[in-house]
Write a protein that holds these residues in place. Sequence first.
Motif, PDB file in Angstrom:
ATOM      1  N   TYR A 294      26.472  27.197 -48.148  1.00  0.00           N
ATOM      2  CA  TYR A 294      26.235  26.862 -49.602  1.00  0.00           C
ATOM      3  C   TYR A 294      25.424  28.036 -50.396  1.00  0.00           C
ATOM      4  O   TYR A 294      25.903  28.144 -51.602  1.00  0.00           O
ATOM      5  CB  TYR A 294      25.342  25.482 -49.932  1.00  0.00           C
ATOM      6  CG  TYR A 294      25.946  24.283 -49.515  1.00  0.00           C
ATOM      7  CD1 TYR A 294      27.385  23.949 -50.452  1.00  0.00           C
ATOM      8  CD2 TYR A 294      25.767  23.387 -48.896  1.00  0.00           C
ATOM      9  CE1 TYR A 294      27.957  22.745 -50.312  1.00  0.00           C
ATOM     10  CE2 TYR A 294      26.311  22.031 -48.536  1.00  0.00           C
ATOM     11  CZ  TYR A 294      27.464  21.793 -49.473  1.00  0.00           C
ATOM     12  OH  TYR A 294      28.164  20.666 -49.182  1.00  0.00           O
ATOM     13  N   PHE A 295      24.612  28.688 -49.831  1.00  0.00           N
ATOM     14  CA  PHE A 295      24.058  29.812 -50.284  1.00  0.00           C
ATOM     15  C   PHE A 295      25.179  30.949 -50.445  1.00  0.00           C
ATOM     16  O   PHE A 295      25.173  31.692 -51.749  1.00  0.00           O
ATOM     17  CB  PHE A 295      22.813  30.467 -49.614  1.00  0.00           C
ATOM     18  CG  PHE A 295      21.756  29.650 -49.874  1.00  0.00           C
ATOM     19  CD1 PHE A 295      20.807  29.825 -51.099  1.00  0.00           C
ATOM     20  CD2 PHE A 295      21.329  28.657 -48.929  1.00  0.00           C
ATOM     21  CE1 PHE A 295      19.850  29.240 -51.452  1.00  0.00           C
ATOM     22  CE2 PHE A 295      19.860  27.950 -49.097  1.00  0.00           C
ATOM     23  CZ  PHE A 295      19.266  28.224 -50.217  1.00  0.00           C
TER      24      PHE A 295
ATOM     25  N   LEU B 225      41.255  38.660 -48.631  1.00  0.00           N
ATOM     26  CA  LEU B 225      42.351  39.695 -48.683  1.00  0.00           C
ATOM     27  C   LEU B 225      43.052  39.684 -50.074  1.00  0.00           C
ATOM     28  O   LEU B 225      43.327  40.736 -50.551  1.00  0.00           O
ATOM     29  CB  LEU B 225      43.636  39.384 -47.650  1.00  0.00           C
ATOM     30  CG  LEU B 225      43.310  39.749 -46.183  1.00  0.00           C
ATOM     31  CD1 LEU B 225      44.421  39.221 -45.296  1.00  0.00           C
ATOM     32  CD2 LEU B 225      43.009  41.104 -46.129  1.00  0.00           C
ATOM     33  N   LEU B 226      42.961  38.611 -50.719  1.00  0.00           N
ATOM     34  CA  LEU B 226      43.152  38.546 -52.170  1.00  0.00           C
ATOM     35  C   LEU B 226      42.254  39.080 -52.933  1.00  0.00           C
ATOM     36  O   LEU B 226      42.336  39.076 -54.366  1.00  0.00           O
ATOM     37  CB  LEU B 226      43.767  36.967 -52.354  1.00  0.00           C
ATOM     38  CG  LEU B 226      44.664  36.382 -51.911  1.00  0.00           C
ATOM     39  CD1 LEU B 226      44.835  34.960 -51.883  1.00  0.00           C
ATOM     40  CD2 LEU B 226      46.070  37.101 -52.419  1.00  0.00           C
ATOM     41  N   ASN B 227      40.927  39.101 -52.545  1.00  0.00           N
ATOM     42  CA  ASN B 227      39.677  39.405 -53.423  1.00  0.00           C
ATOM     43  C   ASN B 227      39.750  38.435 -54.675  1.00  0.00           C
ATOM     44  O   ASN B 227      39.474  38.790 -55.886  1.00  0.00           O
ATOM     45  CB  ASN B 227      39.775  40.834 -53.927  1.00  0.00           C
ATOM     46  CG  ASN B 227      38.335  41.241 -54.542  1.00  0.00           C
ATOM     47  OD1 ASN B 227      37.530  40.777 -53.991  1.00  0.00           O
ATOM     48  ND2 ASN B 227      38.467  42.102 -55.438  1.00  0.00           N
ATOM     49  N   ASN B 228      39.922  37.139 -54.362  1.00  0.00           N
ATOM     50  CA  ASN B 228      39.708  35.986 -55.126  1.00  0.00           C
ATOM     51  C   ASN B 228      38.373  35.301 -54.881  1.00  0.00           C
ATOM     52  O   ASN B 228      38.449  34.365 -53.829  1.00  0.00           O
ATOM     53  CB  ASN B 228      41.183  35.204 -55.121  1.00  0.00           C
ATOM     54  CG  ASN B 228      40.995  34.069 -56.107  1.00  0.00           C
ATOM     55  OD1 ASN B 228      40.063  33.351 -56.345  1.00  0.00           O
ATOM     56  ND2 ASN B 228      42.218  33.971 -56.781  1.00  0.00           N
ATOM     57  N   LYS B 229      37.771  35.286 -55.943  1.00  0.00           N
ATOM     58  CA  LYS B 229      36.129  34.853 -55.665  1.00  0.00           C
ATOM     59  C   LYS B 229      36.303  33.240 -55.700  1.00  0.00           C
ATOM     60  O   LYS B 229      35.511  32.618 -54.999  1.00  0.00           O
ATOM     61  CB  LYS B 229      35.207  35.235 -56.665  1.00  0.00           C
ATOM     62  CG  LYS B 229      35.037  36.744 -56.236  1.00  0.00           C
ATOM     63  CD  LYS B 229      33.845  37.372 -57.186  1.00  0.00           C
ATOM     64  CE  LYS B 229      33.346  38.677 -56.994  1.00  0.00           C
ATOM     65  NZ  LYS B 229      32.854  39.069 -55.490  1.00  0.00           N
ATOM     66  N   GLY B 230      37.140  32.398 -56.796  1.00  0.00           N
ATOM     67  CA  GLY B 230      37.329  31.295 -56.677  1.00  0.00           C
ATOM     68  C   GLY B 230      37.757  30.803 -55.566  1.00  0.00           C
ATOM     69  O   GLY B 230      37.248  29.637 -54.935  1.00  0.00           O
ATOM     70  N   TYR B 231      38.678  31.459 -54.784  1.00  0.00           N
ATOM     71  CA  TYR B 231      39.184  30.790 -53.576  1.00  0.00           C
ATOM     72  C   TYR B 231      38.156  31.048 -52.447  1.00  0.00           C
ATOM     73  O   TYR B 231      37.982  30.165 -51.735  1.00  0.00           O
ATOM     74  CB  TYR B 231      40.496  31.701 -53.247  1.00  0.00           C
ATOM     75  CG  TYR B 231      41.654  31.334 -53.821  1.00  0.00           C
ATOM     76  CD1 TYR B 231      41.921  30.272 -54.905  1.00  0.00           C
ATOM     77  CD2 TYR B 231      43.062  32.047 -53.504  1.00  0.00           C
ATOM     78  CE1 TYR B 231      43.177  29.989 -55.358  1.00  0.00           C
ATOM     79  CE2 TYR B 231      44.053  31.748 -54.141  1.00  0.00           C
ATOM     80  CZ  TYR B 231      44.330  30.516 -55.137  1.00  0.00           C
ATOM     81  OH  TYR B 231      45.431  30.574 -55.849  1.00  0.00           O
ATOM     82  N   MET B 232      37.551  32.034 -52.481  1.00  0.00           N
ATOM     83  CA  MET B 232      36.603  32.137 -51.724  1.00  0.00           C
ATOM     84  C   MET B 232      35.453  31.279 -51.556  1.00  0.00           C
ATOM     85  O   MET B 232      34.948  30.364 -50.596  1.00  0.00           O
ATOM     86  CB  MET B 232      35.689  33.690 -51.915  1.00  0.00           C
ATOM     87  CG  MET B 232      36.422  34.717 -51.304  1.00  0.00           C
ATOM     88  SD  MET B 232      35.236  36.322 -51.731  1.00  0.00           S
ATOM     89  CE  MET B 232      36.770  37.471 -51.918  1.00  0.00           C
ATOM     90  N   ALA B 233      35.049  30.882 -52.754  1.00  0.00           N
ATOM     91  CA  ALA B 233      33.914  29.890 -53.072  1.00  0.00           C
ATOM     92  C   ALA B 233      34.443  28.388 -52.530  1.00  0.00           C
ATOM     93  O   ALA B 233      33.655  27.740 -51.787  1.00  0.00           O
ATOM     94  CB  ALA B 233      33.688  29.714 -54.612  1.00  0.00           C
TER      95      ALA B 233
ATOM     96  N   ASN C 297      23.324  19.964 -56.144  1.00  0.00           N
ATOM     97  CA  ASN C 297      23.311  18.408 -55.844  1.00  0.00           C
ATOM     98  C   ASN C 297      23.497  18.525 -54.077  1.00  0.00           C
ATOM     99  O   ASN C 297      22.754  17.769 -53.373  1.00  0.00           O
ATOM    100  CB  ASN C 297      24.251  17.557 -56.758  1.00  0.00           C
ATOM    101  CG  ASN C 297      23.756  16.256 -56.399  1.00  0.00           C
ATOM    102  OD1 ASN C 297      22.631  15.986 -56.740  1.00  0.00           O
ATOM    103  ND2 ASN C 297      24.529  15.301 -55.881  1.00  0.00           N
ATOM    104  N   GLU C 298      24.584  18.906 -53.734  1.00  0.00           N
ATOM    105  CA  GLU C 298      25.115  18.980 -52.492  1.00  0.00           C
ATOM    106  C   GLU C 298      24.296  19.794 -51.557  1.00  0.00           C
ATOM    107  O   GLU C 298      23.600  19.430 -50.270  1.00  0.00           O
ATOM    108  CB  GLU C 298      26.501  19.971 -52.247  1.00  0.00           C
ATOM    109  CG  GLU C 298      27.614  18.869 -52.787  1.00  0.00           C
ATOM    110  CD  GLU C 298      29.130  19.628 -52.648  1.00  0.00           C
ATOM    111  OE1 GLU C 298      29.066  20.822 -52.449  1.00  0.00           O
ATOM    112  OE2 GLU C 298      29.961  19.007 -53.336  1.00  0.00           O
ATOM    113  N   MET C 299      23.390  20.764 -51.857  1.00  0.00           N
ATOM    114  CA  MET C 299      22.471  21.478 -51.329  1.00  0.00           C
ATOM    115  C   MET C 299      21.116  20.367 -51.184  1.00  0.00           C
ATOM    116  O   MET C 299      20.497  20.718 -50.248  1.00  0.00           O
ATOM    117  CB  MET C 299      21.777  22.687 -52.010  1.00  0.00           C
ATOM    118  CG  MET C 299      22.980  23.795 -51.871  1.00  0.00           C
ATOM    119  SD  MET C 299      22.592  25.350 -52.801  1.00  0.00           S
ATOM    120  CE  MET C 299      21.460  26.107 -52.004  1.00  0.00           C
ATOM    121  N   GLY C 300      20.766  19.776 -52.246  1.00  0.00           N
ATOM    122  CA  GLY C 300      19.693  18.933 -52.191  1.00  0.00           C
ATOM    123  C   GLY C 300      20.013  17.725 -51.080  1.00  0.00           C
ATOM    124  O   GLY C 300      19.053  17.349 -50.479  1.00  0.00           O
TER     125      GLY C 300
END
Length: 182
Positions: free
Chosen positions: A99-100, A68-76, A119-122
């Motif tokens: 992760y993808f 709703l905020l369209n905030n990609k950092g928050y989304m990530a 690293n976390e995906m590994g």
Amino acid sequence: YAGRVNQDMQNAKQAMEYFLKAADFLEDSKDYKLKYLIYYYLGDLYLNEGLFDSALKSNRQAFYYSQLLNNKGYMAYALRSIAFAYSGKKEHRNALKYYFKVLNILPKSDVSALAILFNEMGIQYNHLKDYSLALKTVNKAISINQDSAKLLYNYFVKAEIYSNTHQYDSASYFYNKTTHSL
């Protein structure tokens, strides 16, 4: 604020109570940023307490508000926390799926975050016993990592992968790289 202070003081139960009160208080509010923060930090508490289903629910709420905020950092951040929760539930394929999603949002210029993510995906691939993808992904993290302290964690994960594939000399080499660098 009381929730965050209690979280920082390791008073998880009290912090949860404050966050839940704040969420109830803001139920009809359009302050999406505050709602995001409440659900994100509540989800973080649930993760730390091993309450993975509750963490999923909270972080899905946080993700909703980040959209709703369209905030990609928050989304990530919300998506990464969802991945953590799935990992805690030992649902490694679902963790990878999220992760993808984070990878699709993160700017390629955020090398530090990408290195952590790879690293976390590994780790997830390692749990799935897909050792070739685990090594490939961790090597990608190592190749872009610019933080020597975080590089130690990459080496540790790589050592774990080699140990799981019974390549003990390689595992020992990377374990040694972590201990001699401390």
